[in-house]
Design a protein around this motif. Structure first.
Motif, PDB file in Angstrom:
ATOM      1  N   MET A   1       0.846  -1.172   0.000  1.00  0.00           N
ATOM      2  CA  MET A   1       0.000   0.000   0.000  1.00  0.00           C
ATOM      3  C   MET A   1       0.891   1.235   0.000  1.00  0.00           C
ATOM      4  SD  MET A   1      -2.572   1.369   2.956  1.00  0.00           S
ATOM      5  CE  MET A   1      -4.054   0.612   2.390  1.00  0.00           C
ATOM      6  N   LEU A   2       0.600   2.140  -0.890  1.00  0.00           N
ATOM      7  CA  LEU A   2       1.351   3.390  -0.981  1.00  0.00           C
ATOM      8  C   LEU A   2       0.977   4.290   0.183  1.00  0.00           C
ATOM      9  CD1 LEU A   2       3.185   5.364  -2.524  1.00  0.00           C
ATOM     10  CD2 LEU A   2       1.169   6.091  -3.795  1.00  0.00           C
ATOM     11  N   VAL A   3       2.005   4.821   0.833  1.00  0.00           N
ATOM     12  CA  VAL A   3       1.814   5.788   1.904  1.00  0.00           C
ATOM     13  C   VAL A   3       2.127   7.155   1.326  1.00  0.00           C
ATOM     14  CG1 VAL A   3       2.584   6.506   4.176  1.00  0.00           C
ATOM     15  CG2 VAL A   3       2.514   4.089   3.611  1.00  0.00           C
ATOM     16  N   GLN A   4       1.289   8.110   1.521  1.00  0.00           N
ATOM     17  CA  GLN A   4       1.389   9.490   1.039  1.00  0.00           C
ATOM     18  C   GLN A   4       2.755   9.873   0.474  1.00  0.00           C
ATOM     19  OE1 GLN A   4      -1.375  11.423   1.175  1.00  0.00           O
ATOM     20  NE2 GLN A   4      -0.346  13.046   0.115  1.00  0.00           N
ATOM     21  N   PRO A   5       2.916   9.906  -0.870  1.00  0.00           N
ATOM     22  CA  PRO A   5       4.175  10.385  -1.437  1.00  0.00           C
ATOM     23  C   PRO A   5       4.301  11.892  -1.221  1.00  0.00           C
ATOM     24  CG  PRO A   5       2.585   9.982  -3.174  1.00  0.00           C
ATOM     25  CD  PRO A   5       1.940   9.553  -1.887  1.00  0.00           C
ATOM     26  N   THR A   6       5.532  12.363  -1.112  1.00  0.00           N
ATOM     27  CA  THR A   6       5.759  13.793  -0.910  1.00  0.00           C
ATOM     28  C   THR A   6       6.810  14.292  -1.892  1.00  0.00           C
ATOM     29  OG1 THR A   6       7.463  13.420   0.768  1.00  0.00           O
ATOM     30  CG2 THR A   6       5.196  13.677   1.551  1.00  0.00           C
ATOM     31  N   ALA A   7       6.802  15.581  -2.144  1.00  0.00           N
ATOM     32  CA  ALA A   7       7.808  16.223  -2.988  1.00  0.00           C
ATOM     33  C   ALA A   7       8.182  17.556  -2.357  1.00  0.00           C
ATOM     34  CB  ALA A   7       7.279  16.427  -4.400  1.00  0.00           C
ATOM     35  N   GLY A  13      17.578  20.708  -5.680  1.00  0.00           N
ATOM     36  CA  GLY A  13      16.671  20.297  -6.747  1.00  0.00           C
ATOM     37  C   GLY A  13      15.325  19.891  -6.179  1.00  0.00           C
ATOM     38  N   ILE A  14      14.679  18.947  -6.839  1.00  0.00           N
ATOM     39  CA  ILE A  14      13.374  18.464  -6.401  1.00  0.00           C
ATOM     40  C   ILE A  14      13.557  17.109  -5.735  1.00  0.00           C
ATOM     41  CG2 ILE A  14      11.068  17.738  -7.140  1.00  0.00           C
ATOM     42  CD1 ILE A  14      11.421  19.663  -9.528  1.00  0.00           C
ATOM     43  N   GLY A  15      13.073  16.982  -4.521  1.00  0.00           N
ATOM     44  CA  GLY A  15      13.153  15.718  -3.793  1.00  0.00           C
ATOM     45  C   GLY A  15      11.797  15.036  -3.770  1.00  0.00           C
ATOM     46  N   ILE A  16      11.785  13.752  -4.102  1.00  0.00           N
ATOM     47  CA  ILE A  16      10.558  12.973  -4.088  1.00  0.00           C
ATOM     48  C   ILE A  16      10.752  11.796  -3.140  1.00  0.00           C
ATOM     49  CG2 ILE A  16       8.963  11.565  -5.454  1.00  0.00           C
ATOM     50  CD1 ILE A  16       9.857  13.258  -7.892  1.00  0.00           C
ATOM     51  N   ARG A  17       9.818  11.639  -2.206  1.00  0.00           N
ATOM     52  CA  ARG A  17       9.861  10.527  -1.246  1.00  0.00           C
ATOM     53  C   ARG A  17       8.673   9.612  -1.502  1.00  0.00           C
ATOM     54  NH1 ARG A  17      10.873  12.143   4.671  1.00  0.00           N
ATOM     55  NH2 ARG A  17      11.733  10.073   4.550  1.00  0.00           N
ATOM     56  N   TRP A  18       8.945   8.329  -1.699  1.00  0.00           N
ATOM     57  CA  TRP A  18       7.927   7.314  -1.981  1.00  0.00           C
ATOM     58  C   TRP A  18       8.032   6.252  -0.912  1.00  0.00           C
ATOM     59  CZ3 TRP A  18       4.454   6.793  -6.053  1.00  0.00           C
ATOM     60  CH2 TRP A  18       3.876   5.545  -6.219  1.00  0.00           C
ATOM     61  N   ARG A  19       6.916   5.913  -0.269  1.00  0.00           N
ATOM     62  CA  ARG A  19       6.894   4.890   0.771  1.00  0.00           C
ATOM     63  C   ARG A  19       5.745   3.924   0.506  1.00  0.00           C
ATOM     64  NH1 ARG A  19      10.867   7.345   1.072  1.00  0.00           N
ATOM     65  NH2 ARG A  19      11.897   8.238   2.862  1.00  0.00           N
ATOM     66  N   GLU A  20       6.034   2.618   0.608  1.00  0.00           N
ATOM     67  CA  GLU A  20       5.007   1.585   0.494  1.00  0.00           C
ATOM     68  C   GLU A  20       5.097   0.697   1.719  1.00  0.00           C
ATOM     69  OE1 GLU A  20       4.833  -0.640  -3.163  1.00  0.00           O
ATOM     70  OE2 GLU A  20       5.541   1.082  -4.297  1.00  0.00           O
ATOM     71  N   THR A  21       3.957   0.385   2.314  1.00  0.00           N
ATOM     72  CA  THR A  21       3.942  -0.477   3.489  1.00  0.00           C
ATOM     73  C   THR A  21       3.634  -1.915   3.089  1.00  0.00           C
ATOM     74  OG1 THR A  21       1.598  -0.059   3.881  1.00  0.00           O
ATOM     75  CG2 THR A  21       3.161   1.383   5.006  1.00  0.00           C
ATOM     76  N   GLY A  22       3.915  -2.851   4.024  1.00  0.00           N
ATOM     77  CA  GLY A  22       3.603  -4.254   3.808  1.00  0.00           C
ATOM     78  C   GLY A  22       4.623  -4.975   2.937  1.00  0.00           C
ATOM     79  N   VAL A  23       5.823  -4.445   2.837  1.00  0.00           N
ATOM     80  CA  VAL A  23       6.866  -5.040   2.004  1.00  0.00           C
ATOM     81  C   VAL A  23       7.710  -5.964   2.868  1.00  0.00           C
ATOM     82  CG1 VAL A  23       8.897  -4.511   0.610  1.00  0.00           C
ATOM     83  CG2 VAL A  23       6.913  -3.015   0.538  1.00  0.00           C
ATOM     84  N   GLN A  24       8.066  -7.126   2.324  1.00  0.00           N
ATOM     85  CA  GLN A  24       8.891  -8.058   3.086  1.00  0.00           C
ATOM     86  C   GLN A  24      10.368  -7.898   2.741  1.00  0.00           C
ATOM     87  OE1 GLN A  24       7.352 -11.925   3.420  1.00  0.00           O
ATOM     88  NE2 GLN A  24       5.341 -11.182   3.960  1.00  0.00           N
ATOM     89  N   ILE A  53      14.759  -0.769   2.566  1.00  0.00           N
ATOM     90  CA  ILE A  53      13.676  -1.281   3.393  1.00  0.00           C
ATOM     91  C   ILE A  53      13.850  -0.699   4.793  1.00  0.00           C
ATOM     92  CG2 ILE A  53      12.732  -3.351   4.497  1.00  0.00           C
ATOM     93  CD1 ILE A  53      12.014  -3.329   1.624  1.00  0.00           C
ATOM     94  N   GLU A  54      12.794  -0.116   5.341  1.00  0.00           N
ATOM     95  CA  GLU A  54      12.779   0.418   6.712  1.00  0.00           C
ATOM     96  C   GLU A  54      11.695  -0.351   7.466  1.00  0.00           C
ATOM     97  OE1 GLU A  54      11.829   4.519   5.973  1.00  0.00           O
ATOM     98  OE2 GLU A  54      13.899   5.024   5.458  1.00  0.00           O
ATOM     99  N   GLY A  55      12.078  -1.459   8.119  1.00  0.00           N
ATOM    100  CA  GLY A  55      11.081  -2.318   8.759  1.00  0.00           C
ATOM    101  C   GLY A  55      10.273  -3.012   7.672  1.00  0.00           C
ATOM    102  N   ASN A  56       8.970  -2.774   7.630  1.00  0.00           N
ATOM    103  CA  ASN A  56       8.137  -3.346   6.565  1.00  0.00           C
ATOM    104  C   ASN A  56       7.736  -2.279   5.537  1.00  0.00           C
ATOM    105  OD1 ASN A  56       6.222  -1.909   8.058  1.00  0.00           O
ATOM    106  ND2 ASN A  56       4.629  -3.432   7.716  1.00  0.00           N
ATOM    107  N   VAL A  57       8.534  -1.201   5.460  1.00  0.00           N
ATOM    108  CA  VAL A  57       8.259  -0.106   4.525  1.00  0.00           C
ATOM    109  C   VAL A  57       9.345  -0.068   3.455  1.00  0.00           C
ATOM    110  CG1 VAL A  57       8.016   2.399   4.287  1.00  0.00           C
ATOM    111  CG2 VAL A  57       7.119   1.248   6.305  1.00  0.00           C
ATOM    112  N   PHE A  58       8.925  -0.079   2.188  1.00  0.00           N
ATOM    113  CA  PHE A  58       9.824   0.097   1.061  1.00  0.00           C
ATOM    114  C   PHE A  58       9.931   1.597   0.818  1.00  0.00           C
ATOM    115  CE2 PHE A  58      10.111   0.397  -3.705  1.00  0.00           C
ATOM    116  CZ  PHE A  58      11.443   0.041  -3.792  1.00  0.00           C
TER     117      PHE A  58
END
Length: 66
Positions: A1-7, A13-24, A53-58
């Protein structure tokens, strides 16, 4: 599941952060076409790409140059 992406726009420059939960794990997974395309595109424009991977977050952080 995608967790709120931010920019953010800053001096580097432009920084983009993408987080997904439930990743093994992605370390043993083969590189797919999308991953290769993103990595090569980032190299061509001089961007920084970090995946981890940060815990179960990609987590993916991209820094696009100005």
């Amino acid at each position: 599941m995608l967790v709120q992406p931010t920019a953010e726009i800053g001096g580097a420059g432009i920084g983009i952060r993408w987080r997904e939960t439930g990743v093994q794990s992605f370390e043993d997974a083969p590189r797919g076409f999308g991953s290769v395309l993103i990595e090569r595109s980032m190299q061509q424009i001089g961007a920084h790409l970090e995946r981890r991977i940060e815990g179960n977050v990609f987590a993916v952080d991209l820094i696009l140059p100005q």
